[in-house]
Design a protein around this motif. Structure first.
Motif, PDB file in Angstrom:
ATOM      1  N   MET A 135       0.853  -1.191   0.000  1.00  0.00           N
ATOM      2  CA  MET A 135       0.000   0.000   0.000  1.00  0.00           C
ATOM      3  C   MET A 135       0.891   1.245   0.000  1.00  0.00           C
ATOM      4  SD  MET A 135      -3.071   0.741   2.721  1.00  0.00           S
ATOM      5  CE  MET A 135      -2.016   1.240   4.086  1.00  0.00           C
ATOM      6  N   ASN A 136       0.420   2.313  -0.601  1.00  0.00           N
ATOM      7  CA  ASN A 136       1.159   3.578  -0.625  1.00  0.00           C
ATOM      8  C   ASN A 136       0.367   4.628   0.141  1.00  0.00           C
ATOM      9  OD1 ASN A 136       1.598   2.302  -3.677  1.00  0.00           O
ATOM     10  ND2 ASN A 136       3.463   2.933  -2.638  1.00  0.00           N
ATOM     11  N   CYS A 137       0.994   5.167   1.182  1.00  0.00           N
ATOM     12  CA  CYS A 137       0.323   6.127   2.052  1.00  0.00           C
ATOM     13  C   CYS A 137       1.234   7.334   2.253  1.00  0.00           C
ATOM     14  CB  CYS A 137       0.015   5.466   3.395  1.00  0.00           C
ATOM     15  SG  CYS A 137      -0.735   6.568   4.610  1.00  0.00           S
ATOM     16  N   ASN A 138       0.742   8.516   1.927  1.00  0.00           N
ATOM     17  CA  ASN A 138       1.525   9.750   2.047  1.00  0.00           C
ATOM     18  C   ASN A 138       0.901  10.677   3.086  1.00  0.00           C
ATOM     19  OD1 ASN A 138       3.055   8.747  -0.072  1.00  0.00           O
ATOM     20  ND2 ASN A 138       1.981   9.953  -1.620  1.00  0.00           N
ATOM     21  N   ALA A 191      -3.347   3.133   7.477  1.00  0.00           N
ATOM     22  CA  ALA A 191      -3.106   4.558   7.256  1.00  0.00           C
ATOM     23  C   ALA A 191      -3.298   5.350   8.550  1.00  0.00           C
ATOM     24  CB  ALA A 191      -4.038   5.084   6.167  1.00  0.00           C
ATOM     25  N   SER A 192      -4.235   4.905   9.393  1.00  0.00           N
ATOM     26  CA  SER A 192      -4.481   5.622  10.655  1.00  0.00           C
ATOM     27  C   SER A 192      -3.284   5.504  11.594  1.00  0.00           C
ATOM     28  CB  SER A 192      -5.745   5.098  11.325  1.00  0.00           C
ATOM     29  OG  SER A 192      -5.639   3.721  11.628  1.00  0.00           O
ATOM     30  N   LEU A 193      -2.656   4.338  11.636  1.00  0.00           N
ATOM     31  CA  LEU A 193      -1.476   4.161  12.475  1.00  0.00           C
ATOM     32  C   LEU A 193      -0.327   5.047  11.992  1.00  0.00           C
ATOM     33  CD1 LEU A 193       0.366   2.763  14.555  1.00  0.00           C
ATOM     34  CD2 LEU A 193       0.744   0.963  12.857  1.00  0.00           C
ATOM     35  N   ILE A 194      -0.094   5.048  10.687  1.00  0.00           N
ATOM     36  CA  ILE A 194       0.997   5.856  10.131  1.00  0.00           C
ATOM     37  C   ILE A 194       0.747   7.333  10.399  1.00  0.00           C
ATOM     38  CG2 ILE A 194       2.155   6.519   7.980  1.00  0.00           C
ATOM     39  CD1 ILE A 194       1.375   3.660   6.962  1.00  0.00           C
TER      40      ILE A 194
END
Length: 328
Positions: free
Chosen positions: A193-196, A273-276
Motif C-alpha cells: 500500500m502507498n500512504c503519504n 493509514a491511521s497508524l501511520i
C-alpha cells in the motif's frame, strides 16, 4: 461477477513518469484495456488514476485475472514508452523510467506468489522485446532465487540518486539503459500500500527526521515501512511504501488496526493509514509541526479487491471515470 473470476484477480499499481499531461496519462490507462485489434480485454479494469503534478508521476491501478494481466500491462507499457521521453522529464520524485514501476500483487484466493512472479518475469521480457531499447530489473518474488526487495534493488540501480549513472547499471532484461526509456522495475510481492502524510513545514530536515523514525530499519520503527521525505506543494510529504509483513505487529504499535490477508495460506499484516498518520503526527508535533493531510495512492488490499469485484461484475473497464469522488 462469477466467484471464479474474483478468486483469480491480481493488482498492478502501474507507475509512469508523467502527470502534467492528463490526457496522455488517460491514454496510457485506456491502452491497458485495449487489444491491438481495437477490442477490449476481458476481465480487466482500471480502478483509479492518481496524478501528482509536482512529482510528475502517476499511478494507474490495473486489476485483471492472472491470465489477463500480462497483456494489459504490456499494452499500457508500450503506449507509455511511445508517449513519454525521459530526456525531457522533470519532477521532485525519484524515477528512472518512462514506465518506472510494474508491481504485481495477488488479490484472489487462487493466485499464489509464484504465479505473480512468473507473470512479472514475462512482463519484463515482453517489454524489452516489444519496446526495443527498453530495459528492466526484477524485484521481490520475480527476482529468483534471492528475492531482493524493491528498496534494495532500487538502491543497487541508483534509483535514489539525483542523476543515476546509466552506464553503471546491469539490467536483468534489455540493453544498457538508454535515457529515452530509462529503466523499469518489474516484480511481484504481497500487496504494498502507498500512504503519504503531509506535514505543515518546508523544513526538509524535519521531514527526514520523521521519516527515519518510522522507517522499518530504525529500532522502534513500523514494520514494513519504506519511507522518503520529499518537498511537496510548499510542505513536506512523508511518502510511505507500506509492505505486508508475516509477523504480527509489535505490542507498542497495536493501538491501531493491522489489517490482514492471506497468500498461499500464509497470513500477512500491514500497517493501517491511521497508524501511520498517528505516528507521524506525534513525531512532527515534537517539532511544533502539524499535519496537512493523509492520502492513499490507490487502495488498501481489501478495498482494491472489493472495488475490482464491483467494477468487473458490471463490466466497467474505465472505472476511474465512474468514481463520484476524487480518490487520492
Amino acid at each position: 461477477m462469477a466467484s471464479a473470476v474474483a478468486r483469480h484477480l491480481v493488482a498492478c499499481p502501474f507507475n509512469i513518469s508523467e502527470a502534467r499531461r492528463r490526457h496522455l496519462v488517460e491514454t496510457v490507462a485506456t491502452a491497458a484495456l485495449s487489444t491491438s485489434e481495437g477490442g477490449k480485454w476481458e476481465e480487466t479494469t482500471v480502478l483509479n488514476i492518481f496524478n501528482d503534478f509536482e512529482y510528475n508521476r502517476s499511478v494507474i491501478t490495473i486489476v485483471a485475472t492472472i491470465d489477463s494481466i500480462r497483456e494489459a500491462v504490456l499494452s499500457a507499457s508500450q503506449k507509455a514508452c511511445e508517449l513519454i521521453d525521459m530526456h525531457t522529464h522533470t519532477g521532485v520524485h525519484p524515477c528512472m523510467g518512462a514506465v518506472d514501476l510494474i508491481p504485481i500483487y495477488p488479490l484472489g484466493e487462487e493466485v499464489g506468489m509464484e504465479d505473480c512472479a512468473r507473470e512479472a518475469r514475462a512482463v519484463a521480457q515482453g517489454l524489452t522485446e516489444r519496446v526495443r531499447g527498453s530495459s528492466a530489473f526484477l524485484f521481490g518474488w520475480a527476482d529468483s532465487p534471492s528475492q531482493r526487495g524493491l528498496a534494495q534493488r532500487r538502491k543497487e540501480m541508483g534509483w535514489f540518486k539525483k542523476t543515476p549513472d546509466l552506464l553503471a547499471i546491469r539490467p536483468d532484461f534489455g540493453p544498457q539503459p538508454q535515457k529515452r526509456y530509462g529503466l523499469t522495475g518489474v516484480g511481484a510481492s504481497p500487496y504494498v500500500m502507498n500512504c503519504n502524510v503531509t506535514i505543515d513545514t518546508q523544513d526538509i530536515r524535519i521531514g527526514r527526521s520523521v521519516a527515519m523514525a518510522i522507517r522499518e530499519s530504525t529500532p522502534g520503527g513500523i514494520p514494513g515501512l519504506q519511507v522518503l521525505a520529499l518537498p511537496h506543494e510548499g510542505a513536506v510529504e512523508i511518502a510511505c511504501n507500506v509492505e505486508s509483513v508475516t509477523d504480527p505487529p509489535p505490542g507498542h504499535l497495536t493501538d491501531q488496526p493491522w489489517p490482514s490477508f492471506s497468500v498461499d495460506g500464509q497470513p500477512y499484516f500491514h500497517a493501517s493509514a491511521s497508524l501511520i498518520t498517528t505516528r507521524v503526527a506525534e513525531l512532527a508535533g515534537r517539532w511544533g509541526v502539524g499535519l496537512k493531510g493523509t492520502a492513499l495512492v490507490g487502495f488498501s488490499p481489501h478495498e482494491c479487491r472489493g472495488v475490482a469485484e464491483f467494477a468487473l461484475s458490471r463490466g466497467i473497464g474505465e472505472f476511474w471515470k465512474e468514481q463520484h469522488r476524487i480518490r487520492m
